[in-house]
Design an enzyme around this catalytic site. Sequence first.
Site, mmCIF file in Angstrom:
data_model
loop_
_atom_site.group_PDB
_atom_site.id
_atom_site.type_symbol
_atom_site.label_atom_id
_atom_site.label_comp_id
_atom_site.label_asym_id
_atom_site.label_seq_id
_atom_site.Cartn_x
_atom_site.Cartn_y
_atom_site.Cartn_z
ATOM 1 N N GLU A 234 0.889 -1.178 0.000
ATOM 2 C CA GLU A 234 0.000 0.000 0.000
ATOM 3 C C GLU A 234 0.909 1.205 0.000
ATOM 4 O O GLU A 234 1.578 1.497 0.992
ATOM 5 C CB GLU A 234 -0.929 -0.030 1.227
ATOM 6 N N CYS A 270 -2.183 8.724 3.150
ATOM 7 C CA CYS A 270 -2.204 8.290 1.750
ATOM 8 C C CYS A 270 -3.596 8.431 1.152
ATOM 9 O O CYS A 270 -3.742 8.721 -0.030
ATOM 10 C CB CYS A 270 -1.731 6.845 1.640
#
Length: 465
Positions: A234, A270
């Site tokens: 990720e 993020c």
Amino acid sequence: MPIATVNPVTGETVKTFEPLGPDGIEERVARAERTFRSYRGTDFASRAALLAAAADLLDKEREDIARIMTLEMGKTLAAARAEAAKCAKAMRWYAANGERLLADEHPADADVQDSGAHRALVRYRPLGVVLAVMPWNFPLWQVVRFAAPALMAGNTGLLKHASNVPQTALYLGDLFHRAGFPEGCFQTLLIASGAVESVLRDPRVAAATLTGSEGAGRSVAAVAGDEIKPTVLELGGSDPFVVMPSAAGELDHAVATAVTARVQNNGQSCIAAKRFIVHEDVYDAFAQRFTRAMGDLVVGDPMEESTDIGPLSTEQGRADLEELVDEALSRGAQALCGARRPESRPAGWFYEPTVLAGVTPQMRIHREEAFGPVATLYRVRDLDAAVDLANDTSFGLSSNVWTRDEDEQRRFADDLQAGGVYFNGMTASHPAFPFGGVKRSGYGRELSGQGIRAFCNVTTLWYGR
């Protein structure tokens, strides 16, 4: 980078830690592999009870660990408390659902007969020791969203955490130990980034998961690929936040959500919305309200309840953000608010909430992830332009779309290149839903059934007649 707690409010080094040497690493890897051999045979009820016990401990210690997180990386105390509560929730969710998610699967009778078997099934078995390389921005949550499903599946874990959150890392190892997990089920490795490769190449380590930068992802993926070991990555994100005219009646709600979506975790997330793509029919009203709301946020000590935004986590992080903003301004972008260090905070790594308009594809901030409280604002003429601009990025983590038009919703759902599309709300991770991205945002999924199966050996069992 030294392994140390450095208070981002003051820049003061609070505590330093000696990294593990080769002998210490060997001891922990050997213990993890040895523990896996027995732990993999425990039943789901036993693992669920251990996870629930860890959740109970975390709830009791929420205030203490929240203060540690705030001290180490600067998130507001309120956000740190919420993060700890979310982690306990995820542990309980996997405790309650893990057995169901990993239940044997039985193919259709016709397919079993056609294969020549009298019985066949698919079973999920744990892989072994999983190395987790984790970042500082959600120092508890990003570990737990790996650890809870991995432990529930019967794996053991080794945590290499970011070097600026060592106290949080040590707390996590201690938490699972005190909850009753066998020694070696979950261990923290205080090691530098340069030591990760040797751990990942160790034949006793079966797989890896990483949340972090593109560079870190490439490095781990390259080593894992060379060793033929599975990984989940990720990485970064530059999520769009699209506002269409059908949302005009709830523009205040959209603006309030947009502010939260951009500055959550001091803008260091993020999945934070970063690019605000607004249809020309509602652009002026949105821009005015959004800029005013961003400018009204209180920048200050994250330990104080009145603070909306604390400092960036590191001095280098602020420098990187300033470089992106200054380059955009030098090329013609306009700062509607912010774009500077707050005069009231001469110490520490603070940066004012910022809104930039007039951003063009030639500017770095159009292509690169801005990791801090900086929003870029775009005006588009129609749906096609909104979709094209939303996809004009190398990232594809998540996305936010405000529209009440069902045809538009179908178009965005079909065409946005992202791991998630959140309509009339803000992207947020939840244990029941898969989490991850496409393109340079990484691959694989965490959370949900997909997350717990990510580190399982999917085994076909076939019994002949």
